[in-house]
Design an enzyme around this catalytic site. Structure first.
Site, mmCIF file in Angstrom:
data_model
loop_
_atom_site.group_PDB
_atom_site.id
_atom_site.type_symbol
_atom_site.label_atom_id
_atom_site.label_comp_id
_atom_site.label_asym_id
_atom_site.label_seq_id
_atom_site.Cartn_x
_atom_site.Cartn_y
_atom_site.Cartn_z
ATOM 1 N N ASP A 88 0.857 -1.178 0.000
ATOM 2 C CA ASP A 88 0.000 0.000 0.000
ATOM 3 C C ASP A 88 0.899 1.236 0.000
ATOM 4 O O ASP A 88 1.843 1.317 0.790
ATOM 5 C CB ASP A 88 -0.898 0.002 1.244
ATOM 6 C CG ASP A 88 -1.880 1.144 1.234
ATOM 7 O OD1 ASP A 88 -2.878 1.059 0.505
ATOM 8 O OD2 ASP A 88 -1.642 2.139 1.957
ATOM 9 N N ASN A 96 -2.632 13.279 -4.252
ATOM 10 C CA ASN A 96 -3.765 13.740 -5.068
ATOM 11 C C ASN A 96 -4.320 15.066 -4.556
ATOM 12 O O ASN A 96 -4.597 15.972 -5.341
ATOM 13 C CB ASN A 96 -4.876 12.692 -5.084
ATOM 14 C CG ASN A 96 -4.632 11.590 -6.086
ATOM 15 O OD1 ASN A 96 -3.908 11.762 -7.052
ATOM 16 N ND2 ASN A 96 -5.240 10.447 -5.846
ATOM 17 N N HIS A 101 -4.967 15.124 -9.427
ATOM 18 C CA HIS A 101 -5.053 13.719 -9.826
ATOM 19 C C HIS A 101 -4.118 13.364 -10.983
ATOM 20 O O HIS A 101 -3.636 12.235 -11.055
ATOM 21 C CB HIS A 101 -6.497 13.347 -10.156
ATOM 22 C CG HIS A 101 -7.348 13.261 -8.929
ATOM 23 N ND1 HIS A 101 -7.402 12.136 -8.146
ATOM 24 C CD2 HIS A 101 -8.147 14.174 -8.325
ATOM 25 C CE1 HIS A 101 -8.204 12.345 -7.121
ATOM 26 N NE2 HIS A 101 -8.672 13.578 -7.203
ATOM 27 N N ASP A 105 -1.581 10.423 -10.720
ATOM 28 C CA ASP A 105 -1.459 9.305 -11.670
ATOM 29 C C ASP A 105 -0.001 9.087 -12.058
ATOM 30 O O ASP A 105 0.481 7.955 -12.109
ATOM 31 C CB ASP A 105 -2.285 9.568 -12.929
ATOM 32 C CG ASP A 105 -3.781 9.418 -12.707
ATOM 33 O OD1 ASP A 105 -4.187 8.933 -11.625
ATOM 34 O OD2 ASP A 105 -4.541 9.785 -13.627
ATOM 35 N N GLU A 131 -4.375 2.410 -4.690
ATOM 36 C CA GLU A 131 -2.929 2.473 -4.465
ATOM 37 C C GLU A 131 -2.432 1.203 -3.787
ATOM 38 O O GLU A 131 -1.411 1.204 -3.117
ATOM 39 C CB GLU A 131 -2.547 3.718 -3.649
ATOM 40 C CG GLU A 131 -2.933 3.692 -2.193
ATOM 41 C CD GLU A 131 -4.361 4.167 -1.901
ATOM 42 O OE1 GLU A 131 -4.672 4.281 -0.710
ATOM 43 O OE2 GLU A 131 -5.149 4.409 -2.818
#
Length: 182
Positions: A88, A96, A101, A105, A131
């Protein structure tokens, strides 16, 4: 036509058998072969898209759900150890929230590349969620999997994402589980 009807796409008419046939038959044979090939290509593409995460290019959760049990079964049948790592990205939401975003990404792609570079060719890396990632490590006991997890952790921590004057560091949390017949 019967083969295509039965789902064997890519079947082709042998055009050599139609050398004396009227032009219309030859054209129909060519059209049939093109149609059959196109269907086969589209099906192959759809199958690939259905098991691939579009952002990272990794295998997706769907692939993991079908391939994971198969790999585990192979390991159990051969008496080999089998480990799973759950990864994780820590505090990914902050990336973000602070940078948007699109940057999130790109950051995710960067971290994914660091994880990919850290695993063995026999390991399977898949994106299981936003994630979250899973590494299936056949022929690895918990000791080897912990070492792999540490290698992944260090690769991410030591390689911050740098773009557009930004430097975004991060860490990952890794959990390890082993399944063996012992």
């Amino acid at each position: 036509a019967r083969e295509v009807q039965e789902g064997r796409f890519g079947a082709a008419v042998n055009l050599d058998e139609f050398h004396d046939a009227p032009l219309e038959f030859k054209l129909l044979g060519l059209a049939f072969n093109r149609m059959s090939t196109t269907i086969r290509e589209h099906i192959a593409r759809l199958e690939q898209v259905s098991i691939t995460d579009p952002l990272t290019g990794l295998r997706n959760r769907r692939f993991l759900i079908t391939e994971g049990p198969r790999l585990l079964h192979i390991a159990l049948r051969s008496g080999a150890r089998f480990s799973c790592l759950m990864i994780d990205i820590d505090h990914f939401k902050n990336v973000n929230d602070q940078h948007g975003h699109l940057m999130g990404d790109r950051f995710l792609q960067h971290v994914t590349a660091r994880i990919s570079e850290s695993i063995r060719g026999s390991d399977l890396l898949a994106r299981s969620g936003g994630e979250e990632f899973v590494v299936l490590a056949p022929n690895s006991g918990s000791d080897e999997a912990r070492l792999l997890g540490e290698r992944i952790r260090q690769a991410v921590a030591q390689n911050p994402y740098e773009a557009q004057g930004l430097r975004i560091g991060n860490t990952v949390s890794v959990g390890v589980a082993e399944y063996s017949m012992e």
